[in-house]
Scaffold this motif. Structure first.
Motif, mmCIF file in Angstrom:
data_model
loop_
_atom_site.group_PDB
_atom_site.id
_atom_site.type_symbol
_atom_site.label_atom_id
_atom_site.label_comp_id
_atom_site.label_asym_id
_atom_site.label_seq_id
_atom_site.Cartn_x
_atom_site.Cartn_y
_atom_site.Cartn_z
ATOM 1 N N LEU A 172 0.824 -1.211 0.000
ATOM 2 C CA LEU A 172 0.000 0.000 0.000
ATOM 3 C C LEU A 172 0.858 1.262 0.000
ATOM 4 O O LEU A 172 0.468 2.275 -0.575
ATOM 5 C CB LEU A 172 -0.921 0.005 1.218
ATOM 6 N N ARG A 173 2.025 1.202 0.620
ATOM 7 C CA ARG A 173 2.891 2.381 0.717
ATOM 8 C C ARG A 173 3.902 2.453 -0.427
ATOM 9 O O ARG A 173 4.749 3.345 -0.435
ATOM 10 C CB ARG A 173 3.617 2.371 2.059
ATOM 11 N N ARG A 174 3.825 1.569 -1.378
ATOM 12 C CA ARG A 174 4.792 1.517 -2.478
ATOM 13 C C ARG A 174 4.613 2.712 -3.413
ATOM 14 O O ARG A 174 3.547 2.903 -3.994
ATOM 15 C CB ARG A 174 4.582 0.198 -3.233
ATOM 16 N N PRO A 175 5.648 3.554 -3.612
ATOM 17 C CA PRO A 175 5.509 4.706 -4.513
ATOM 18 C C PRO A 175 5.180 4.316 -5.948
ATOM 19 O O PRO A 175 4.564 5.110 -6.683
ATOM 20 C CB PRO A 175 6.881 5.386 -4.426
ATOM 21 N N ARG A 176 5.563 3.114 -6.367
ATOM 22 C CA ARG A 176 5.264 2.659 -7.730
ATOM 23 C C ARG A 176 3.771 2.743 -8.016
ATOM 24 O O ARG A 176 3.381 2.976 -9.178
ATOM 25 C CB ARG A 176 5.765 1.219 -7.886
ATOM 26 N N ASN A 177 2.922 2.564 -7.004
ATOM 27 C CA ASN A 177 1.477 2.595 -7.223
ATOM 28 C C ASN A 177 1.029 3.913 -7.844
ATOM 29 O O ASN A 177 0.046 3.953 -8.584
ATOM 30 C CB ASN A 177 0.728 2.391 -5.902
ATOM 31 N N ALA A 178 1.752 5.003 -7.526
ATOM 32 C CA ALA A 178 1.411 6.325 -8.070
ATOM 33 C C ALA A 178 2.290 6.697 -9.246
ATOM 34 O O ALA A 178 2.321 7.865 -9.658
ATOM 35 C CB ALA A 178 1.548 7.386 -6.978
ATOM 36 N N GLY A 179 3.029 5.713 -9.801
ATOM 37 C CA GLY A 179 3.891 5.998 -10.945
ATOM 38 C C GLY A 179 5.188 6.666 -10.567
ATOM 39 O O GLY A 179 5.810 7.308 -11.416
ATOM 40 N N LYS A 190 9.284 10.602 -11.407
ATOM 41 C CA LYS A 190 8.305 9.702 -12.017
ATOM 42 C C LYS A 190 9.002 8.531 -12.689
ATOM 43 O O LYS A 190 10.123 8.663 -13.197
ATOM 44 C CB LYS A 190 7.441 10.464 -13.035
ATOM 45 N N GLY A 191 8.332 7.372 -12.687
ATOM 46 C CA GLY A 191 8.827 6.208 -13.391
ATOM 47 C C GLY A 191 8.179 6.088 -14.760
ATOM 48 O O GLY A 191 7.216 6.798 -15.078
ATOM 49 N N ALA A 192 8.694 5.168 -15.560
ATOM 50 C CA ALA A 192 8.215 5.007 -16.933
ATOM 51 C C ALA A 192 7.063 4.023 -17.017
ATOM 52 O O ALA A 192 6.925 3.299 -17.999
ATOM 53 C CB ALA A 192 9.366 4.549 -17.829
ATOM 54 N N TRP A 193 6.215 3.993 -16.004
ATOM 55 C CA TRP A 193 5.065 3.092 -16.008
ATOM 56 C C TRP A 193 3.820 3.881 -15.594
ATOM 57 O O TRP A 193 3.910 4.848 -14.832
ATOM 58 C CB TRP A 193 5.286 1.913 -15.053
ATOM 59 N N PRO A 194 2.649 3.483 -16.056
ATOM 60 C CA PRO A 194 1.422 4.192 -15.668
ATOM 61 C C PRO A 194 1.116 3.973 -14.186
ATOM 62 O O PRO A 194 1.425 2.936 -13.613
ATOM 63 C CB PRO A 194 0.342 3.552 -16.553
ATOM 64 N N ALA A 195 0.514 4.969 -13.578
ATOM 65 C CA ALA A 195 0.119 4.872 -12.171
ATOM 66 C C ALA A 195 -1.154 4.046 -12.051
ATOM 67 O O ALA A 195 -2.043 4.116 -12.914
ATOM 68 C CB ALA A 195 -0.102 6.264 -11.587
ATOM 69 N N ILE A 196 -1.242 3.264 -10.993
ATOM 70 C CA ILE A 196 -2.460 2.509 -10.707
ATOM 71 C C ILE A 196 -3.485 3.401 -10.016
ATOM 72 O O ILE A 196 -4.684 3.296 -10.246
ATOM 73 C CB ILE A 196 -2.128 1.267 -9.859
ATOM 74 N N VAL A 197 -2.997 4.293 -9.149
ATOM 75 C CA VAL A 197 -3.846 5.313 -8.518
ATOM 76 C C VAL A 197 -3.179 6.659 -8.733
ATOM 77 O O VAL A 197 -1.963 6.739 -8.936
ATOM 78 C CB VAL A 197 -4.044 5.052 -7.011
ATOM 79 N N ASP A 198 -3.966 7.735 -8.703
ATOM 80 C CA ASP A 198 -3.383 9.053 -8.894
ATOM 81 C C ASP A 198 -2.494 9.399 -7.703
ATOM 82 O O ASP A 198 -2.655 8.870 -6.594
ATOM 83 C CB ASP A 198 -4.480 10.103 -9.066
ATOM 84 N N GLU A 199 -1.536 10.281 -7.947
ATOM 85 C CA GLU A 199 -0.518 10.585 -6.934
ATOM 86 C C GLU A 199 -1.134 11.183 -5.676
ATOM 87 O O GLU A 199 -0.703 10.877 -4.562
ATOM 88 C CB GLU A 199 0.517 11.549 -7.517
ATOM 89 N N GLU A 200 -2.144 12.025 -5.817
ATOM 90 C CA GLU A 200 -2.761 12.645 -4.641
ATOM 91 C C GLU A 200 -3.388 11.602 -3.730
ATOM 92 O O GLU A 200 -3.195 11.630 -2.510
ATOM 93 C CB GLU A 200 -3.820 13.650 -5.082
ATOM 94 N N THR A 201 -4.128 10.642 -4.327
ATOM 95 C CA THR A 201 -4.752 9.600 -3.514
ATOM 96 C C THR A 201 -3.703 8.751 -2.819
ATOM 97 O O THR A 201 -3.846 8.407 -1.634
ATOM 98 C CB THR A 201 -5.645 8.719 -4.392
ATOM 99 N N TRP A 202 -2.630 8.410 -3.525
ATOM 100 C CA TRP A 202 -1.579 7.601 -2.904
ATOM 101 C C TRP A 202 -0.907 8.367 -1.774
ATOM 102 O O TRP A 202 -0.615 7.788 -0.718
ATOM 103 C CB TRP A 202 -0.528 7.199 -3.938
#
Length: 415
Positions: A172-179, A190-202
């Motif tokens: 849940l705390r993984r920054p990758r979740n927000a890209g 930012k990483g080169a992958w799409p975010a699963i949730v938006d950065e604000e929500t994460w």
């Protein structure tokens, strides 16, 4: 190995093997540094929510044409004029439908990415991570398949495993979740992958989970209704319960500050709950106390992002300036990190306040209480306690009544 020459050959072979091992390690480390500079996946086991390439979410869905494969992922970088040096930082990652639909793809219901998005939003809305973990266990959501080491140093076939509270919290705390890309515990961009949730929500979810005031274990079970809820009638302090063991009067409510009052806890709770039931069953409309104002989490998340950008810019300026003072850099970085921590605490407090802003009456249907109350108020009290857990009854009491504990009369009754 029985001669000096044999032992010399063995030593040289061992040295050569050690050198080759170190060269492989250096090449791997250099490759990972290059991937960090480019913002791309650094390799390793398949991340939960993504395919084995670490880039493609698992899984996407186009709401318009229902496409599930072939999505085009585009990495957008800053536009710098020079061509030499490291790649430009990533500014955004876009995902487009292969059929040219203009609708933005979403996480496909039932997929790993969908489960991760849903649980992140649930935590932001005030849910407990352990209750969400139980939902994952019930739904059969498991970790990506991994090999495990046997006692004889062999490896098993890759197989998924159950999520534990520790691995679930790390996910849940993984920054990758927000890209976002994290290196050695620091978010570098930012990483080169799409975010699963938006950065604000994460960010809000991560701040809530980092909050030291957040309860991580059930703790002692509450036995009485009014501890920390009822008020002392002689001072501003709240009442607390105090046990008397096997004494005749049992546990009592006392003033938490000076012990001004002392009243039998069971008798007080009986009276309070009868009043609450009567109010709920009366013909008059029931009005709960007005919810408190909740701070804007969007503004707080924007402040946190701005502070992180300042911290990154400070580090880059320190790296480019050969005459910079390390002591001054550390002091400035510490001040920014302290402000980030303060904003994270504000976010956590705001989410907690938002979770408590809704009225407990929203989920309560008082019509089901009318039948037992009309038959016998004593039976209604028994039914009320058997039907609703203590915490829900406590929330309803807090919304409907204000209880003040007064001292008991000391004089003997007449006669």
């Amino acid at each position: 190995m029985n001669t000096a020459e044999g032992r010399g050959i063995a030593r040289r072979k061992a040295i050569d093997a050690q050198e080759e091992s170190e060269e492989i390690g250096e090449r791997v480390a250099d490759a990972k540094k290059d991937n960090v500079a480019k913002g791309i996946y650094r390799g390793g086991g398949r991340p939960f929510g993504y395919e084995a390439d670490g880039i493609t979410p698992r899984s996407l869905l186009c709401p318009e044409c229902q496409a599930t494969e072939g999505f085009v992922i585009t990495v957008v970088r800053e536009d710098h004029t020079h061509d030499d040096g490291p790649p430009c930082p990533i500014t955004a990652v876009t995902v487009a439908c292969p059929n040219g639909c203009g609708t933005e793809p979403v996480n496909a219901p039932g997929s790993e990415a969908w489960y991760l998005e849903q649980v992140t939003r649930a935590i932001v809305d005030g849910a407990a991570n352990r209750s969400e973990l139980r939902k994952w266990h019930a739904a059969g959501v498991k970790t990506p398949a991994r090999r495990k080491r046997n006692p004889d140093d062999t490896r098993t076939e890759p197989k998924p495993d159950e999520w534990t509270p520790t691995t679930f919290l790390k996910l849940l705390r993984r920054p990758r979740n927000a890209g976002l890309m994290e290196v050695d515990g620091e978010i570098i961009g930012k990483g080169a992958w799409p975010a699963i949730v938006d950065e604000e929500t994460w960010q809000i979810c991560e701040a809530v989970l980092k909050n030291p005031a957040r309860r991580t274990s059930p703790g002692p079970t509450r036995k009485y209704l009014g501890g920390g809820l009822y008020k002392c009638g002689l001072c501003p302090a709240l009442a607390k319960t105090r046990g008397r063991g096997t004494a005749r009067n049992g546990s009592v409510y006392v003033c938490s500050a000076e012990g001004y009052v002392s009243r039998n806890a069971g008798a007080v709770d009986d009276l309070v709950e009868r009043v609450v039931i009567a109010k709920l069953c009366s013909d008059a409309p029931v009005a709960a106390q007005a919810p408190m104002a909740v701070p804007d989490t969007k503004a707080l998340a924007a402040r946190r992002t701005a502070l992180r950008i300042r911290l990154t810019a400070l580090a880059e300026a320190f790296a480019d300036d050969e005459d910079s003072d390390p002591v001054e850099y550390k002091a400035a970085a510490r001040r920014i990190k302290e402000r980030i921590t303060a904003v994270e605490q504000e976010i956590a407090d705001a989410v907690t306040a938002a979770a408590g802003a809704s009225s407990p009456l929203d989920d309560f249907d008082r019509t089901e209480l009318l039948w037992p109350y009309a038959a016998d108020p004593d039976e209604a009290l028994t039914w009320w306690r058997e039907t609703y857990p203590l915490e829900q009854r406590r929330d309803l009491a807090a919304a409907l009544v204000t209880v003040t504990i007064l001292p008991a009369e000391q004089a003997r009754p007449a006669g």
